[in-house]
Structure formats: structure tokens, C-alpha cells
Design an enzyme around this catalytic site. Structure first.
Site: not given
Ligand code: GLY
Length: 332
Positions: A194, A222-225, A245-246
């Protein structure tokens, strides 16, 4: 007028250098919509700066130079990350990003400005410049978040171009991954992921952007941070800003960027706050984790901190015409 001339010159330069760098093109629509917003008078002596997760020299330089020409912090950050969103060689953001397990590229982004206004788009298909789109959600709708088809519909209504974001190279890598025959998320530890960018403009105002194609070969939907305000990005113009990020799942569980800003509010430096936020993740792990999370933060004094679980995380910093990539401290 001078700034407008510079931006047009810069636009030409980006276009030309992009071709040399392997076909990187920032959508003309993007510039058409954005460039006039960068015209702003230089009314303060605050030294502007831009910081970005990972080694993204050109994106960070574009933002830093725009800030030096008087751009406000959010416009500079959106303009900067647009370079990587259009970079086909970058498989972690924008066009050319790794697809989900069904072979579809879905992008997430959010923005937050010095007033505390924010916007986000989740799981958007066929639109390259999702950071700009998140800003448009913030500025042109009564909402903060638009997802999926709704976000795409809004983008098209605003003149964004619908594109195929899956490059032959990303498709080939996905086909190889499929051959493994099992669901195995992949998160880069030493490469990059990211892009989170924080900018401080000539008025000393902070803004930030986070943009990503998310976890490679994620489950559909799926959605991340990254597009979650408080997790992937948080700004409080009285205190500072942070980006993550990560592995997004771990950032969301601790609302990492909000946590860092609140820790800075309580008096911690950006470095101390990033370290504490990483500890909050690690204290739940029973052994050395095989995932990466990294944070980058700045405060109103212009101090910068970063910390990651594993070695290999770097960030890029532009200040006083100097653009440098800096290795972050890490736990392991
Ligand atoms: N940090 C990117 C993601 O987990 O989607």
C-alpha cells in the site's frame, strides 16, 4: 499563472518520463479535473514536506514539488500517488495491481484533510485513480464511503475512464498462484505494498492519502485497512497524521493510524507512537508473525517516525528539494 505553467510543464514531463519508464500514464481526465485545484498562493513560510510508505521516489517528488509551488496538502498527495496508481510495474496499487483470487483487480483508497473531512472508496473495479475518486466522494457527495458498483458508477458520472486494470503480467502471476491449489494470502515483506502519503503544506496543514490493490489474491469482496479511516490513515491537524501498510486485517484490529495519532496527542513522538502501535499487534501473537505491518507518522512539529514488524520497510521523504528513501526501524 506561473504555477499553472509549471504544472503544465510537469504534466508533459510526467507523460514523457512515463513512456520511458514503461508506459506509465496518468489519466488525462485526472489532470483535467485536478490541475486547476493546485493553484494556490504561497502565503506562509512553513517548509512543506511529503512522506510516503515504501520507495516511491517519483510519486513523492511530484507531491513535494507541488507543495513547494503552493499546492494544498491533499491535492499534492492525490497528485503524487496518481503516478504510482498509473504505474503498470507497481503490482500493489492502481492499474497493474494484483487481482483477487477470481482474477479481478479491486482497488481501495481513502483521503483525509486538515479539516478532518474524509472520503473513501472500497473494492472499486476498472478505475485507476481511486485516491482522486475518494477525494471526489468527500467533496461532491453527502457521504464518506462508496463501495463497489456504486463507487464505479459515481466515478463514471465524474468523467473517470473505465479501464481494464489487469495487466498480462499480473494475470500470469495470478495463474501461477492458482496452480498452488490452495488459498494462501501473500503480503510483501521486503517489497512494497500500500502507498500511504502524508503531506504538510506551506500553511502547515496536514493531509493524507492511502491507496492500494489490497492483499494479492484476496477473497472476492475482501477489504483491508487502507480505505478505513482510522486504520489505514488518520489525520488530526492539531496533532499529526499516520498511515499504515502491510496486512490490513491486523491494522484494523488495533485501529492503527488513529491509535498513533492519539498516542502523539498524549505526548509521544511519532517514533514512539509507531512503536507502540506495532507492539499492540505483536502482544496478541504467540510467536514471531509471518506477516508485515508498518507505520509512518508525522506530527505538527514536522517530526517523523516509522516502525515495522519485519526489516525491509522503507519510506520516502521530500523536504527542501531533497527526496530520500529511508530505512525504517523494525522489531525483527
Ligand atoms: N494494507 C493493504 C491491505 O491489507 O489491503
Amino acid at each position: 499563472m506561473l504555477l499553472y505553467w509549471w504544472l503544465m510543464k510537469r504534466k508533459t514531463f510526467i507523460h514523457q518520463s512515463s513512456l520511458l519508464a514503461g508506459g506509465i500514464l496518468i489519466s488525462p481526465t485526472f489532470f483535467h479535473v485536478k490541475e486547476d485545484r493546485l493553484i494556490k498562493k504561497n502565503i506562509s513560510s512553513h517548509t512543506p514536506y511529503a512522506i510516503s510508505t515504501w520507495n516511491v521516489p517519483r510519486a513523492n517528488e511530484i507531491a513535494g514539488e507541488a507543495l513547494e509551488k503552493g499546492s494544498n496538502a491533499l491535492d499534492a498527495a492525490v497528485l503524487g500517488v496518481a503516478y504510482e496508481e498509473a504505474n503498470l510495474l507497481n503490482t500493489t496499487v492502481g492499474k497493474g495491481g494484483a487481482p483477487d483470487r477470481d482474477g479481478e483487480v479491486t482497488l481501495d483508497a481513502c483521503v483525509m484533510n486538515h479539516k478532518g473531512d474524509c472520503g473513501a472508496v472500497l473494492a472499486v473495479q476498472n478505475i485507476t485513480h481511486v485516491a482522486a475518486l475518494a477525494k471526489d466522494v468527500m467533496e461532491k457527495t453527502p457521504h464518506v464511503i462508496l463501495a463497489g458498483e456504486g463507487a464505479k458508477k459515481f466515478a463514471l458520472s465524474q468523467g473517470y475512464i473505465s479501464e481494464n486494470l489487469l495487466t498480462p503480467e499480473s494475470e500470469k502471476a495470478w495463474q501461477e498462484w492458482l496452480k498452488k491449489g490452495r488459498y494462501e494470502p501473500e503480503i510483501n515483506v521486503e517489497n512494497h505494498d500500500t502507498i500511504g502519503m502524508l503531506c504538510s503544506d506551506q500553511n502547515g496543514h496536514l493531509s493524507g492519502v492511502c491507496t492500494t490493490s489490497g492483499l494479492a489474491y484476496k477473497m472476492k469482496g475482501r477489504v483491508g485497512d487502507s480505505p478505513i479511516i482510522g486504520s489505514g490513515l488518520f489525520i488530526d491537524n492539531n496533532v499529526g497524521g499516520a498511515v499504515a501498510t502491510g496486512l490490513g486485517e491486523e491494522v484494523i484490529k488495533t485501529v492503527g493510524s488513529f491509535l498513533i495519532v492519539e498516542l502523539m496527542r498524549q505526548g509521544k513522538t511519532p517514533q514512539e507512537a509507531c512503536e507502540e502501535a506495532v507492539s499492540r499487534i505483536l502482544e496478541k501473537q504467540i510467536s514471531k508473525p509471518d506477516f508485515q505491518v508498518a507505520y509512518l507518522a508525522t506530527n505538527k512539529k514536522g517530526e517523523i517516525g516509522s516502525y515495522s514488524i519485519h526489516k525491509g520497510f522503507t519510506y520516502t521523504q521530500y523536504k527542501n528539494n531533497l527526496n530520500q528513501n529511508i530505512a525504517s526501524k523494525a522489531v525483527y
